[in-house]
Design an enzyme around this catalytic site. Structure first.
Site, PDB file in Angstrom:
ATOM      1  N   GLN A 183       0.827  -1.116   0.092  1.00 18.07           N
ATOM      2  CA  GLN A 183      -0.078  -0.088  -0.013  1.00 18.07           C
ATOM      3  C   GLN A 183       0.780   1.038  -0.157  1.00 18.07           C
ATOM      4  OE1 GLN A 183      -3.444   1.258   2.231  1.00 18.07           O
ATOM      5  NE2 GLN A 183      -2.183   0.212   3.879  1.00 18.07           N
ATOM      6  N   ILE A 184       1.677   1.426   1.102  1.00 12.99           N
ATOM      7  CA  ILE A 184       2.582   2.599   0.997  1.00 12.99           C
ATOM      8  C   ILE A 184       3.286   2.738  -0.227  1.00 12.99           C
ATOM      9  CG2 ILE A 184       4.523   3.767   2.209  1.00 12.99           C
ATOM     10  CD1 ILE A 184       3.411   2.570   4.945  1.00 12.99           C
TER      11      ILE A 184
ATOM     12  N   ASP B  50      10.474  -6.611  -3.533  1.00 12.03           N
ATOM     13  CA  ASP B  50       9.369  -7.339  -2.763  1.00 12.03           C
ATOM     14  C   ASP B  50       9.579  -8.932  -2.775  1.00 12.03           C
ATOM     15  OD1 ASP B  50       6.692  -8.041  -1.352  1.00 12.03           O
ATOM     16  OD2 ASP B  50       6.274  -5.688  -1.826  1.00 12.03           O
TER      17      ASP B  50
ATOM     18  N   GLY C 209       7.862  -5.270   5.452  1.00 12.95           N
ATOM     19  CA  GLY C 209       8.067  -6.054   6.650  1.00 12.95           C
ATOM     20  C   GLY C 209       6.939  -7.020   6.859  1.00 12.95           C
TER      21      GLY C 209
ATOM     22  N   ARG D 130       3.566 -10.486  20.145  1.00  7.08           N
ATOM     23  CA  ARG D 130       4.705  -9.587  19.807  1.00  7.08           C
ATOM     24  C   ARG D 130       5.881 -10.297  19.444  1.00  7.08           C
ATOM     25  NH1 ARG D 130       5.379  -4.358  21.539  1.00  7.08           N
ATOM     26  NH2 ARG D 130       7.332  -4.690  22.923  1.00  7.08           N
TER      27      ARG D 130
ATOM     28  N   GLN E 199      18.704  -7.786   5.328  1.00  6.21           N
ATOM     29  CA  GLN E 199      18.655  -6.487   4.479  1.00  6.21           C
ATOM     30  C   GLN E 199      19.768  -5.613   4.626  1.00  6.21           C
ATOM     31  OE1 GLN E 199      14.467  -5.252   3.832  1.00  6.21           O
ATOM     32  NE2 GLN E 199      14.112  -7.157   2.756  1.00  6.21           N
TER      33      GLN E 199
ATOM     34  N   ASN F 229       7.103  -1.232  10.439  1.00  5.82           N
ATOM     35  CA  ASN F 229       6.983  -1.186  12.039  1.00  5.82           C
ATOM     36  C   ASN F 229       7.330  -2.466  12.572  1.00  5.82           C
ATOM     37  OD1 ASN F 229       5.796   1.181  13.158  1.00  5.82           O
ATOM     38  ND2 ASN F 229       4.045   0.666  11.984  1.00  5.82           N
TER      39      ASN F 229
ATOM     40  N   ASP G 238       3.938  11.378  12.330  1.00 12.74           N
ATOM     41  CA  ASP G 238       3.731  11.858  13.595  1.00 12.74           C
ATOM     42  C   ASP G 238       3.579  13.397  13.883  1.00 12.74           C
ATOM     43  OD1 ASP G 238       3.099   8.772  14.289  1.00 12.74           O
ATOM     44  OD2 ASP G 238       5.474   8.791  14.106  1.00 12.74           O
TER      45      ASP G 238
ATOM     46  N   ARG H 172       1.088  14.837  11.722  1.00  8.60           N
ATOM     47  CA  ARG H 172      -0.090  14.691  12.399  1.00  8.60           C
ATOM     48  C   ARG H 172      -0.221  15.761  13.425  1.00  8.60           C
ATOM     49  NH1 ARG H 172       0.121   8.205  12.684  1.00  8.60           N
ATOM     50  NH2 ARG H 172      -1.039   7.757  10.935  1.00  8.60           N
TER      51      ARG H 172
ATOM     52  N   HIS I  63       7.952   5.360  17.549  1.00 11.29           N
ATOM     53  CA  HIS I  63       6.780   5.431  16.381  1.00 11.29           C
ATOM     54  C   HIS I  63       5.549   4.383  17.054  1.00 11.29           C
ATOM     55  CE1 HIS I  63       4.044   5.530  13.060  1.00 11.29           C
ATOM     56  NE2 HIS I  63       4.337   4.199  12.836  1.00 11.29           N
TER      57      HIS I  63
HETATM   58  P1  NAI Z   1       1.652  -3.770   2.969  1.00 13.31           P
HETATM   59  O1  NAI Z   1       1.176  -4.912   3.701  1.00 13.31           O
HETATM   60  O2  NAI Z   1       0.604  -3.126   2.148  1.00 13.31           O
HETATM   61  O3  NAI Z   1       3.009  -3.655   2.141  1.00 13.31           O
HETATM   62  C1  NAI Z   1       3.965  -4.265   2.822  1.00 13.31           C
HETATM   63  C2  NAI Z   1       4.730  -4.833   1.607  1.00 13.31           C
HETATM   64  O4  NAI Z   1       6.015  -5.469   2.086  1.00 13.31           O
HETATM   65  C3  NAI Z   1       4.102  -6.128   0.992  1.00 13.31           C
HETATM   66  O5  NAI Z   1       3.933  -6.070  -0.413  1.00 13.31           O
HETATM   67  C4  NAI Z   1       4.904  -7.429   1.474  1.00 13.31           C
HETATM   68  O6  NAI Z   1       4.741  -8.290   0.386  1.00 13.31           O
HETATM   69  C5  NAI Z   1       6.238  -6.524   1.473  1.00 13.31           C
HETATM   70  N1  NAI Z   1       7.544  -7.421   2.339  1.00 13.31           N
HETATM   71  C6  NAI Z   1       6.976  -8.280   3.218  1.00 13.31           C
HETATM   72  N2  NAI Z   1       8.390  -8.675   3.651  1.00 13.31           N
HETATM   73  C7  NAI Z   1       9.300  -8.318   2.713  1.00 13.31           C
HETATM   74  C8  NAI Z   1      10.773  -8.557   2.515  1.00 13.31           C
HETATM   75  N3  NAI Z   1      11.125  -9.236   3.608  1.00 13.31           N
HETATM   76  N4  NAI Z   1      11.577  -7.673   1.757  1.00 13.31           N
HETATM   77  C9  NAI Z   1      10.891  -7.096   1.159  1.00 13.31           C
HETATM   78  N5  NAI Z   1       9.451  -6.888   1.008  1.00 13.31           N
HETATM   79  C10 NAI Z   1       8.581  -7.470   2.041  1.00 13.31           C
HETATM   80  O7  NAI Z   1       1.691  -2.540   4.309  1.00 13.31           O
HETATM   81  P2  NAI Z   1       1.768  -0.955   4.059  1.00 13.31           P
HETATM   82  O8  NAI Z   1       0.623  -0.495   4.485  1.00 13.31           O
HETATM   83  O9  NAI Z   1       2.430  -0.605   2.962  1.00 13.31           O
HETATM   84  O10 NAI Z   1       2.889  -0.591   5.460  1.00 13.31           O
HETATM   85  C11 NAI Z   1       4.185  -1.134   5.381  1.00 13.31           C
HETATM   86  C12 NAI Z   1       4.837  -1.073   6.727  1.00 13.31           C
HETATM   87  O11 NAI Z   1       4.900   0.445   7.281  1.00 13.31           O
HETATM   88  C13 NAI Z   1       4.005  -1.579   7.894  1.00 13.31           C
HETATM   89  O12 NAI Z   1       5.231  -2.275   8.736  1.00 13.31           O
HETATM   90  C14 NAI Z   1       3.432  -0.760   8.570  1.00 13.31           C
HETATM   91  O13 NAI Z   1       3.348  -1.001   9.910  1.00 13.31           O
HETATM   92  C15 NAI Z   1       4.475   0.399   8.562  1.00 13.31           C
HETATM   93  N6  NAI Z   1       3.917   2.033   8.580  1.00 13.31           N
HETATM   94  C16 NAI Z   1       4.597   2.685   9.254  1.00 13.31           C
HETATM   95  C17 NAI Z   1       4.485   3.957   9.363  1.00 13.31           C
HETATM   96  C18 NAI Z   1       5.413   4.970  10.007  1.00 13.31           C
HETATM   97  O14 NAI Z   1       4.976   6.196  10.299  1.00 13.31           O
HETATM   98  N7  NAI Z   1       6.567   4.777  10.588  1.00 13.31           N
HETATM   99  C19 NAI Z   1       3.146   4.543   9.134  1.00 13.31           C
HETATM  100  C20 NAI Z   1       2.155   3.589   8.361  1.00 13.31           C
HETATM  101  C21 NAI Z   1       2.754   2.251   8.179  1.00 13.31           C
END
Ligand code: NAI
Length: 331
Positions: free
Chosen positions: A15-16, A42, A89, A98, A112, A131, A159, A162, A187
């Site tokens: 998503q991000i 990915d 992640g 956890r 990595q 995270n 944050d 926000r 965070h």
């Molecule tokens: P998502 O689940 O949509 O995307 C994560 C992607 O990472 C997936 O495509 C997955 O296949 C990939 N992935 C998993 N393991 C991997 C690896 N070993 N190597 C490479 N790619 C891998 O999640 P989203 O919504 O994009 O969020 C990503 C992360 O960002 C989450 O951990 C979320 O908690 C964190 N996050 C952090 C924020 C911050 O402010 N620090 C804010 C919002 C989200």
């Protein structure tokens, strides 16, 4: 013309990633005159989706985008990158402990880290978004000893933004007129959004937020909890976690780090603690920083009251516990 900068986005099929890669390709992260080559990583189950993102990048015909590497091979992804945005992640799923989530992420960030150390360009700047962001960044730092600690950071800019947004909404003013909030610590919901040094541009000059928002109960209560819980509120509303705001914040973080913060303005970044403000050294902790010539430095000498001290300590305690948990997952 400038040489292209290679930017790695891990988890790029997520998503991000989907919100972030077009921003990078449009120059939002590194500026409108800086060509880029995107490296997208990915995992194999997402390989086809990743190819789809690559197709869309081609279709978007971004003038600044000089190349795209889309791969599931970590070494290939890291080759020669100047900036690495670590979004990939293992997410916490319902019913998971956890410790189990931490074990997965520790092993991802350990491998990595080695790949970046071996293949990234010298002086590569790293931003961890995934995270637990602070602790993933700490693991990355520990397992990439040849990358300077100051090059490894985590995202708390979302944050920070926000907090700016909440103040601007409360005062019905432009968000661009608010500055110098601080996010201290993790965070997570223990982060401390601090407005004690924040100010607002008004027709009558710069004024402290504390003077304009006279409601201390709101500033010391609901404001803080709203910022801390905003991620959960977005999930509740969207059934998905924040993505466009996270991607935008990641661009802000790298842009300010590389191009510098405006005079008189600081931003929040998760960085390796040097024990400033009596935060334990050796944690990745969010501090107020200014950036110049591609380097951040922690803003020094801000007076800290007792209320703030307690909150800054509580989030440090949580980070120390996360660090211990991460280390226990290594063995
Ligand atoms: P998502 O689940 O949509 O995307 C994560 C992607 O990472 C997936 O495509 C997955 O296949 C990939 N992935 C998993 N393991 C991997 C690896 N070993 N190597 C490479 N790619 C891998 O999640 P989203 O919504 O994009 O969020 C990503 C992360 O960002 C989450 O951990 C979320 O908690 C964190 N996050 C952090 C924020 C911050 O402010 N620090 C804010 C919002 C989200």
């Amino acid at each position: 013309a400038k040489d292209p900068v290679r930017v790695l986005v891990t988890g790029a099929a997520g998503q991000i990633g989907y919100a972030l890669v077009p921003m990078i390709a449009r120059g939002v992260m590194l500026g409108p005159d800086q060509p880029v080559i995107l490296h997208m990583l990915d995992i194999p189950p997402a390989a086809e989706a990743l190819d789809g993102v690559k197709m869309e990048l081609v279709d978007a015909a971004f003038p600044l985008l000089k190349g795209v590497v889309a791969t599931t091979d970590v070494a290939e992804a890291c080759k020669g990158v100047n900036v690495a945005v670590m979004v990939g992640g293992f997410p916490r799923k319902e019913g998971m402990e956890r410790k189990d989530v931490m074990t997965k992420n520790v092993s991802i960030y350990k491998s990595q880290a080695s790949a970046l150390e071996q293949h990234a360009a010298p002086n590569c700047k790293v931003l961890v978004v995934a995270n637990p962001a602070n602790t993933n960044a700490l693991i990355l730092k520990e397992f990439a000893p040849s990358i300077p600690a100051k090059n490894i950071t985590c995202l708390t800019r979302l944050d920070h933004n926000r907090a700016l947004g909440q103040i601007s909404e409360r005062l019905s003013i432009q968000v661009s007129d608010v500055k110098n909030v601080i996010i201290w610590g993790n965070h997570s919901s223990t982060q401390y959004p601090d407005v004690n040094h924040a100010s607002v541009k008004t027709p009558g000059g710069e004024k402290p937020v504390r003077e304009l928002v006279s409601d201390d109960a709101w500033l010391n209560g609901e404001f803080i909890t709203t910022v801390q819980q905003r991620g959960a509120a977005i999930i509740k509303a969207r059934k998905l976690s924040s993505a466009l705001s996270a991607a935008s914040a990641a661009c802000d973080h790298i842009r300010d780090w590389v191009l510098g913060t405006p005079e008189g303005t600081w931003v929040s970044m998760g960085v390796y603690s040097d024990a400033s403000y009596n935060v334990p050294a050796g944690l990745i902790y969010s501090f107020p920083v200014t950036c110049k010539n591609g380097e951040w430095s922690i803003v020094q000498g801000l007076p800290i009251d007792e209320f703030s001290r307690k909150k800054m300590d509580a989030t440090a305690v949580e980070l120390s516990e996360e660090k211990d948990l991460a280390y226990s997952c290594l063995s």
